[in-house]
Motif scaffolding. Structure first.
Motif, PDB file in Angstrom:
ATOM      1  N   ALA A 150      17.825   4.603  -7.113  1.00  0.00           N
ATOM      2  CA  ALA A 150      18.744   5.740  -6.932  1.00  0.00           C
ATOM      3  C   ALA A 150      18.134   7.006  -7.516  1.00  0.00           C
ATOM      4  O   ALA A 150      17.362   6.952  -8.474  1.00  0.00           O
ATOM      5  N   ARG A 151      18.466   8.123  -6.904  1.00  0.00           N
ATOM      6  CA  ARG A 151      18.084   9.432  -7.446  1.00  0.00           C
ATOM      7  C   ARG A 151      19.364  10.141  -7.825  1.00  0.00           C
ATOM      8  O   ARG A 151      20.147  10.537  -6.958  1.00  0.00           O
ATOM      9  N   VAL A 152      19.573  10.317  -9.126  1.00  0.00           N
ATOM     10  CA  VAL A 152      20.864  10.794  -9.615  1.00  0.00           C
ATOM     11  C   VAL A 152      20.653  11.926 -10.615  1.00  0.00           C
ATOM     12  O   VAL A 152      19.709  11.887 -11.414  1.00  0.00           O
ATOM     13  N   ALA A 153      21.522  12.928 -10.548  1.00  0.00           N
ATOM     14  CA  ALA A 153      21.464  14.020 -11.522  1.00  0.00           C
ATOM     15  C   ALA A 153      22.681  13.977 -12.425  1.00  0.00           C
ATOM     16  O   ALA A 153      23.797  13.686 -11.989  1.00  0.00           O
ATOM     17  N   LEU A 154      22.429  14.251 -13.687  1.00  0.00           N
ATOM     18  CA  LEU A 154      23.468  14.368 -14.697  1.00  0.00           C
ATOM     19  C   LEU A 154      23.579  15.868 -14.971  1.00  0.00           C
ATOM     20  O   LEU A 154      22.629  16.480 -15.442  1.00  0.00           O
ATOM     21  N   VAL A 155      24.729  16.446 -14.615  1.00  0.00           N
ATOM     22  CA  VAL A 155      24.853  17.895 -14.671  1.00  0.00           C
ATOM     23  C   VAL A 155      25.918  18.298 -15.684  1.00  0.00           C
ATOM     24  O   VAL A 155      26.971  17.671 -15.775  1.00  0.00           O
ATOM     25  N   GLY A 156      25.628  19.345 -16.448  1.00  0.00           N
ATOM     26  CA  GLY A 156      26.624  19.853 -17.389  1.00  0.00           C
ATOM     27  C   GLY A 156      26.029  20.949 -18.239  1.00  0.00           C
ATOM     28  O   GLY A 156      24.806  21.115 -18.298  1.00  0.00           O
ATOM     29  N   HIS A 157      26.902  21.692 -18.889  1.00  0.00           N
ATOM     30  CA  HIS A 157      26.454  22.782 -19.744  1.00  0.00           C
ATOM     31  C   HIS A 157      25.845  22.250 -21.038  1.00  0.00           C
ATOM     32  O   HIS A 157      25.946  21.058 -21.332  1.00  0.00           O
ATOM     33  N   ASN A 158      25.275  23.146 -21.825  1.00  0.00           N
ATOM     34  CA  ASN A 158      24.801  22.773 -23.163  1.00  0.00           C
ATOM     35  C   ASN A 158      25.916  22.082 -23.909  1.00  0.00           C
ATOM     36  O   ASN A 158      27.040  22.561 -23.918  1.00  0.00           O
ATOM     37  N   GLY A 159      25.561  20.953 -24.538  1.00  0.00           N
ATOM     38  CA  GLY A 159      26.552  20.264 -25.342  1.00  0.00           C
ATOM     39  C   GLY A 159      27.477  19.352 -24.567  1.00  0.00           C
ATOM     40  O   GLY A 159      28.391  18.756 -25.140  1.00  0.00           O
ATOM     41  N   ALA A 160      27.254  19.209 -23.264  1.00  0.00           N
ATOM     42  CA  ALA A 160      28.123  18.357 -22.435  1.00  0.00           C
ATOM     43  C   ALA A 160      27.949  16.876 -22.764  1.00  0.00           C
ATOM     44  O   ALA A 160      28.824  16.073 -22.471  1.00  0.00           O
TER      45      ALA A 160
ATOM     46  N   SER B 232       5.170   0.894 -16.335  1.00  0.00           N
ATOM     47  CA  SER B 232       5.919   0.615 -15.098  1.00  0.00           C
ATOM     48  C   SER B 232       7.416   0.426 -15.323  1.00  0.00           C
ATOM     49  O   SER B 232       7.967  -0.632 -15.036  1.00  0.00           O
ATOM     50  N   PRO B 233       8.088   1.445 -15.853  1.00  0.00           N
ATOM     51  CA  PRO B 233       9.524   1.308 -16.096  1.00  0.00           C
ATOM     52  C   PRO B 233      10.310   1.203 -14.789  1.00  0.00           C
ATOM     53  O   PRO B 233       9.855   1.668 -13.749  1.00  0.00           O
ATOM     54  N   ARG B 234      11.484   0.593 -14.878  1.00  0.00           N
ATOM     55  CA  ARG B 234      12.345   0.473 -13.696  1.00  0.00           C
ATOM     56  C   ARG B 234      13.146   1.747 -13.470  1.00  0.00           C
ATOM     57  O   ARG B 234      13.638   1.994 -12.386  1.00  0.00           O
ATOM     58  N   ALA B 235      13.327   2.510 -14.546  1.00  0.00           N
ATOM     59  CA  ALA B 235      14.064   3.772 -14.406  1.00  0.00           C
ATOM     60  C   ALA B 235      13.419   4.841 -15.265  1.00  0.00           C
ATOM     61  O   ALA B 235      12.868   4.553 -16.330  1.00  0.00           O
ATOM     62  N   LEU B 236      13.485   6.074 -14.775  1.00  0.00           N
ATOM     63  CA  LEU B 236      13.005   7.228 -15.519  1.00  0.00           C
ATOM     64  C   LEU B 236      14.198   8.071 -15.927  1.00  0.00           C
ATOM     65  O   LEU B 236      15.030   8.419 -15.084  1.00  0.00           O
TER      66      LEU B 236
ATOM     67  N   GLU C 116       9.218  10.449  -4.210  1.00  0.00           N
ATOM     68  CA  GLU C 116       8.254   9.380  -3.935  1.00  0.00           C
ATOM     69  C   GLU C 116       8.431   8.220  -4.914  1.00  0.00           C
ATOM     70  O   GLU C 116       8.380   7.061  -4.529  1.00  0.00           O
ATOM     71  N   LEU C 117       8.640   8.560  -6.184  1.00  0.00           N
ATOM     72  CA  LEU C 117       8.823   7.508  -7.192  1.00  0.00           C
ATOM     73  C   LEU C 117      10.077   6.698  -6.876  1.00  0.00           C
ATOM     74  O   LEU C 117      10.072   5.467  -6.941  1.00  0.00           O
ATOM     75  N   ALA C 118      11.159   7.392  -6.517  1.00  0.00           N
ATOM     76  CA  ALA C 118      12.408   6.690  -6.194  1.00  0.00           C
ATOM     77  C   ALA C 118      12.225   5.847  -4.934  1.00  0.00           C
ATOM     78  O   ALA C 118      12.741   4.728  -4.850  1.00  0.00           O
ATOM     79  N   GLY C 119      11.467   6.385  -3.967  1.00  0.00           N
ATOM     80  CA  GLY C 119      11.194   5.633  -2.746  1.00  0.00           C
ATOM     81  C   GLY C 119      10.458   4.332  -3.049  1.00  0.00           C
ATOM     82  O   GLY C 119      10.618   3.341  -2.348  1.00  0.00           O
ATOM     83  N   GLY C 120       9.668   4.342  -4.108  1.00  0.00           N
ATOM     84  CA  GLY C 120       8.947   3.149  -4.532  1.00  0.00           C
ATOM     85  C   GLY C 120       9.810   2.213  -5.374  1.00  0.00           C
ATOM     86  O   GLY C 120       9.322   1.217  -5.881  1.00  0.00           O
ATOM     87  N   GLY C 121      11.090   2.540  -5.567  1.00  0.00           N
ATOM     88  CA  GLY C 121      12.008   1.638  -6.253  1.00  0.00           C
ATOM     89  C   GLY C 121      12.345   2.032  -7.681  1.00  0.00           C
ATOM     90  O   GLY C 121      13.177   1.397  -8.326  1.00  0.00           O
ATOM     91  N   THR C 122      11.709   3.085  -8.215  1.00  0.00           N
ATOM     92  CA  THR C 122      12.025   3.528  -9.573  1.00  0.00           C
ATOM     93  C   THR C 122      13.322   4.345  -9.537  1.00  0.00           C
ATOM     94  O   THR C 122      13.433   5.283  -8.766  1.00  0.00           O
ATOM     95  N   THR C 123      14.264   3.973 -10.361  1.00  0.00           N
ATOM     96  CA  THR C 123      15.497   4.753 -10.456  1.00  0.00           C
ATOM     97  C   THR C 123      15.191   6.040 -11.219  1.00  0.00           C
ATOM     98  O   THR C 123      14.510   5.999 -12.242  1.00  0.00           O
ATOM     99  N   VAL C 124      15.675   7.159 -10.705  1.00  0.00           N
ATOM    100  CA  VAL C 124      15.423   8.443 -11.358  1.00  0.00           C
ATOM    101  C   VAL C 124      16.751   9.072 -11.761  1.00  0.00           C
ATOM    102  O   VAL C 124      17.599   9.343 -10.908  1.00  0.00           O
ATOM    103  N   LEU C 125      16.933   9.259 -13.063  1.00  0.00           N
ATOM    104  CA  LEU C 125      18.113   9.963 -13.564  1.00  0.00           C
ATOM    105  C   LEU C 125      17.620  11.214 -14.282  1.00  0.00           C
ATOM    106  O   LEU C 125      16.899  11.123 -15.275  1.00  0.00           O
TER     107      LEU C 125
END
Ligand code: ATP
Length: 234
Positions: A33-43, A151-155, A178-187
């Motif tokens: 998965a390619r996922v973003a964690l979004v929030g202001h400073n201190g969230a 070779s971590p499973r997630a970044l 590309e990394l996510a396409g190769g199966g690495t989860t990206v957060l």
């Protein structure tokens, strides 16, 4: 075991004295998965990442990395996650290759793995140059290569694109795709909702420690009552 979530949080809270940095957060991330964690400073974004990495323990709730408690796991379990801290810095007197080979040794990886990763993040040509002469985008790439050792499973990437110009930012997102396409989860964490369009498939919005929304950007735009909507300019 293939369908086990890479990261799984259930009702996770973390307080620092009177400050509740993370409050009752639940979500699960599948492999690739390619996922973003979004929030202001201190969230609470950095605190969440530290919890996932097992650097700090939750005050309440349950956290699993591929089914295991990251704070209790063995060394092998800890290598399942790679981390790019915010504003990562390296010794400017060393070359990119020296930096990455050094970290490779710490992880019992051969120098050839470090060199292959430099190539993968587009730093092969700059590998013999000193990091002190690298641009911010190049340093971020070096940091991502470091996070990829073992070779971590997630970044987990803490604000990887802050301070990058649009072209460099695009290059970084291409690489993460590309990394996510190769199966690495990206957060990755970000302040900037507007830069995520087409670059992540899911966005988790945090506000003062709470998860306030979790979905695709299109879904989030439809949520009229989002508490942070006005400030995040959806
Ligand atoms: P930023 O975008 O600035 O990195 P963030 O979303 O990552 O912000 P956190 O760094 O997780 O937010 O901080 C969440 C809250 O917890 C803030 O109020 C912060 O002051 C507090 N906090 C974080 N770490 C500690 C600590 N070690 N001791 C005390 N309070 C802390």
């Amino acid at each position: 075991k293939a369908d086990l979530p890479v990261l799984d949080l259930e009702g996770v809270s973390r307080r620092y004295g009177a400050v509740e940095a993370v409050r009752d957060v639940s979500f699960a991330l599948p492999q690739g998965a390619r996922v973003a964690l979004v929030g202001h400073n201190g969230a609470g974004k950095t605190t969440l990442m530290k919890l996932m990495l097992g650097l700090i323990r939750p005050s309440a709730g349950r956290l699993r990395v591929l089914g295991e408690d990251p704070a209790a796991g063995a060394a092998a379990a800890r290598r399942r996650l790679g981390w790019l801290p915010e504003n990562v810095t390296f010794n400017p007197a060393l070359t990119g290759r020296e930096v990455l080979r050094f970290f490779a040794r710490l992880k019992d990886e051969p120098a050839s793995t470090a060199d292959a990763l430099l190539e993968r993040v587009g730093l092969a040509d700059a590998a013999r140059r000193r990091v002190g002469g690298y641009s911010k985008g190049m340093r971020q790439r070096l940091g991502i290569a470091q996070a990829m050792l073992g070779s971590p499973r997630a970044l987990l990437l803490d604000e990887p694109t802050t301070g990058l110009d649009p072209a460099v930012r695009q290059g970084l997102y291409d690489m993460l795709g590309e990394l996510a396409g190769g199966g690495t989860t990206v957060l990755l964490s970000s302040h900037a909702l507007e830069e995520l369009e087409g670059r992540v498939e899911r966005v988790i919005i945090m506000d003062r420690g709470r998860l306030v929304a979790d979905g695709t950007l299109a879904e989030l735009r439809r949520l009229a009552q989002l508490p942070v909507r006005a400030r995040l300019t959806l």
